[in-house]
Write a protein that holds these residues in place. Structure first.
Motif, mmCIF file in Angstrom:
data_model
loop_
_atom_site.group_PDB
_atom_site.id
_atom_site.type_symbol
_atom_site.label_atom_id
_atom_site.label_comp_id
_atom_site.label_asym_id
_atom_site.label_seq_id
_atom_site.Cartn_x
_atom_site.Cartn_y
_atom_site.Cartn_z
ATOM 1 N N GLN A 67 8.545 4.031 -7.617
ATOM 2 C CA GLN A 67 8.912 3.366 -6.368
ATOM 3 C C GLN A 67 7.708 2.647 -5.755
ATOM 4 O O GLN A 67 7.821 1.524 -5.269
ATOM 5 N N LEU A 68 6.551 3.303 -5.797
ATOM 6 C CA LEU A 68 5.347 2.716 -5.204
ATOM 7 C C LEU A 68 4.875 1.481 -5.961
ATOM 8 O O LEU A 68 4.272 0.584 -5.367
ATOM 9 N N LEU A 69 5.143 1.425 -7.235
ATOM 10 C CA LEU A 69 4.738 0.253 -8.013
ATOM 11 C C LEU A 69 5.386 -1.036 -7.501
ATOM 12 O O LEU A 69 4.859 -2.124 -7.706
ATOM 13 N N HIS A 70 6.512 -0.911 -6.825
ATOM 14 C CA HIS A 70 7.223 -2.085 -6.302
ATOM 15 C C HIS A 70 6.768 -2.484 -4.910
ATOM 16 O O HIS A 70 7.232 -3.497 -4.368
ATOM 17 N N LEU A 71 5.860 -1.716 -4.323
ATOM 18 C CA LEU A 71 5.402 -2.027 -2.971
ATOM 19 C C LEU A 71 4.252 -3.021 -2.981
ATOM 20 O O LEU A 71 3.509 -3.125 -3.949
ATOM 21 N N SER A 72 4.105 -3.712 -1.874
ATOM 22 C CA SER A 72 2.953 -4.600 -1.706
ATOM 23 C C SER A 72 1.704 -3.739 -1.493
ATOM 24 O O SER A 72 1.788 -2.545 -1.200
ATOM 25 N N GLN B 169 -1.109 0.815 1.290
ATOM 26 C CA GLN B 169 -2.092 1.297 2.258
ATOM 27 C C GLN B 169 -1.394 2.030 3.407
ATOM 28 O O GLN B 169 -1.876 3.062 3.875
ATOM 29 N N SER B 170 -0.268 1.505 3.832
ATOM 30 C CA SER B 170 0.484 2.139 4.898
ATOM 31 C C SER B 170 1.020 3.501 4.451
ATOM 32 O O SER B 170 0.978 4.480 5.204
ATOM 33 N N PHE B 171 1.514 3.577 3.227
ATOM 34 C CA PHE B 171 1.994 4.845 2.670
ATOM 35 C C PHE B 171 0.867 5.879 2.700
ATOM 36 O O PHE B 171 1.059 7.014 3.158
ATOM 37 N N ALA B 172 -0.310 5.485 2.228
ATOM 38 C CA ALA B 172 -1.466 6.390 2.210
ATOM 39 C C ALA B 172 -1.837 6.821 3.628
ATOM 40 O O ALA B 172 -2.172 7.991 3.865
ATOM 41 N N HIS B 173 -1.772 5.894 4.568
ATOM 42 C CA HIS B 173 -2.105 6.216 5.958
ATOM 43 C C HIS B 173 -1.109 7.219 6.541
ATOM 44 O O HIS B 173 -1.502 8.155 7.257
ATOM 45 N N ILE B 174 0.163 7.056 6.233
ATOM 46 C CA ILE B 174 1.177 7.988 6.731
ATOM 47 C C ILE B 174 0.939 9.385 6.141
ATOM 48 O O ILE B 174 1.038 10.386 6.848
ATOM 49 N N LEU C 216 -1.457 9.505 -4.483
ATOM 50 C CA LEU C 216 -0.608 8.684 -5.340
ATOM 51 C C LEU C 216 -0.695 7.199 -4.986
ATOM 52 O O LEU C 216 -0.821 6.348 -5.878
ATOM 53 N N ALA C 217 -0.662 6.867 -3.721
ATOM 54 C CA ALA C 217 -0.731 5.455 -3.317
ATOM 55 C C ALA C 217 -2.062 4.840 -3.737
ATOM 56 O O ALA C 217 -2.102 3.689 -4.191
ATOM 57 N N GLN C 218 -3.140 5.612 -3.624
ATOM 58 C CA GLN C 218 -4.451 5.106 -4.037
ATOM 59 C C GLN C 218 -4.483 4.847 -5.545
ATOM 60 O O GLN C 218 -5.044 3.842 -6.003
ATOM 61 N N HIS C 219 -3.876 5.729 -6.325
ATOM 62 C CA HIS C 219 -3.849 5.543 -7.782
ATOM 63 C C HIS C 219 -3.023 4.316 -8.162
ATOM 64 O O HIS C 219 -3.420 3.547 -9.040
ATOM 65 N N VAL C 220 -1.884 4.140 -7.504
ATOM 66 C CA VAL C 220 -1.043 2.974 -7.792
ATOM 67 C C VAL C 220 -1.764 1.699 -7.370
ATOM 68 O O VAL C 220 -1.735 0.687 -8.091
ATOM 69 N N TYR C 221 -2.434 1.731 -6.244
ATOM 70 C CA TYR C 221 -3.203 0.574 -5.789
ATOM 71 C C TYR C 221 -4.249 0.194 -6.849
ATOM 72 O O TYR C 221 -4.381 -0.969 -7.209
ATOM 73 N N HIS C 222 -4.965 1.182 -7.349
ATOM 74 C CA HIS C 222 -5.985 0.944 -8.379
ATOM 75 C C HIS C 222 -5.348 0.408 -9.657
ATOM 76 O O HIS C 222 -5.886 -0.506 -10.302
ATOM 77 N N GLU C 223 -4.203 0.960 -10.010
ATOM 78 C CA GLU C 223 -3.486 0.504 -11.202
ATOM 79 C C GLU C 223 -3.072 -0.965 -11.067
ATOM 80 O O GLU C 223 -3.148 -1.730 -12.029
ATOM 81 N N LYS C 224 -2.657 -1.365 -9.882
ATOM 82 C CA LYS C 224 -2.192 -2.728 -9.654
ATOM 83 C C LYS C 224 -3.339 -3.736 -9.535
ATOM 84 O O LYS C 224 -3.179 -4.895 -9.917
ATOM 85 N N THR C 225 -4.486 -3.283 -8.985
ATOM 86 C CA THR C 225 -5.557 -4.232 -8.671
ATOM 87 C C THR C 225 -6.829 -4.040 -9.496
ATOM 88 O O THR C 225 -7.659 -4.941 -9.543
ATOM 89 N N GLY C 226 -6.990 -2.856 -10.067
ATOM 90 C CA GLY C 226 -8.245 -2.534 -10.733
ATOM 91 C C GLY C 226 -9.349 -2.191 -9.743
ATOM 92 O O GLY C 226 -10.495 -1.995 -10.125
ATOM 93 N N GLU C 227 -9.013 -2.108 -8.475
ATOM 94 C CA GLU C 227 -9.983 -1.814 -7.421
ATOM 95 C C GLU C 227 -9.547 -0.584 -6.635
ATOM 96 O O GLU C 227 -8.375 -0.216 -6.639
ATOM 97 N N GLU C 228 -10.508 0.010 -5.953
ATOM 98 C CA GLU C 228 -10.202 1.130 -5.078
ATOM 99 C C GLU C 228 -9.515 0.605 -3.816
ATOM 100 O O GLU C 228 -9.807 -0.493 -3.352
ATOM 101 N N MET C 229 -8.612 1.402 -3.287
ATOM 102 C CA MET C 229 -7.961 1.046 -2.030
ATOM 103 C C MET C 229 -9.008 1.068 -0.920
ATOM 104 O O MET C 229 -9.801 2.011 -0.849
#
Length: 177
Positions: free
Chosen positions: A31-36, A41-46, A124-137
């Protein structure tokens, strides 16, 4: 992302997991893979906000009882598990940890090796962010947990106080602690 959307994602994967926490995390990751990136970042903040809101001594005492002990890291992972249970279970447990006695599957009640932890959801959101961008959130300002008083810290392992505050959990798990 607002909390309603956040909880909708959690609860959808909760319903589909069929008792398998690893499956829930895999479904949530999909599900997170489909998020912007902003939504991630908002998911991680929550998640951070919920961890802060649930940093309560009686809830820590419940985690200690349910897991047969609970370090500060263990309490973090316990709150991850609590978030994975959904909005209703989370809010009820924050207000009254003894309500967790209602959500523990009977097969987990008698297993000394059962643990009520979910570290994976915390990052999880941080890992998906890294997977999508190659960068740390980017790290937003981390929320600080409230300071616990000496009395509140003592409550966590005070058998008499925990048995009085959480009688149903005590009846289910006091042999583990």
């Amino acid at each position: 992302m607002n909390r309603s959307t956040f909880w909708h994602l959690i609860e959808r994967t909760q319903e589909e997991k069929h008792g398998d926490q690893e499956k829930q995390i895999a479904l949530l990751r999909e599900q997170l893979l489909h998020l912007s990136l902003e939504e991630l970042q908002s998911f991680a903040h929550i998640v951070d906000e919920l961890c802060s809101e649930s940093y309560r001594p009686l809830l820590w005492a419940a985690a200690y009882l349910m897991n047969g002990g609970c370090s500060d890291d263990g309490f973090e992972y316990f709150r991850g598990w609590l978030i994975a249970q959904g909005a209703t279970v989370f809010s009820q447990a924050v207000n009254d940890p003894d309500t967790l006695a209602d959500v523990i599957p009977s097969h987990q009640r008698d297993l000394p090796e059962s643990d009520f932890e979910c570290e994976e959801i915390l990052f999880l959101a941080q890992h998906v962010y890294h997977e999508k961008t190659g960068e740390e959130m980017p790290s937003p300002h981390r929320l600080k947990y409230p300071s616990l008083t000496r009395e509140e810290i003592h409550l966590i392992t005070d058998d008499v106080a925990v048995a009085q505050a959480c009688p149903r959990l005590w009846a289910l798990f006091h042999y583990k602690a």
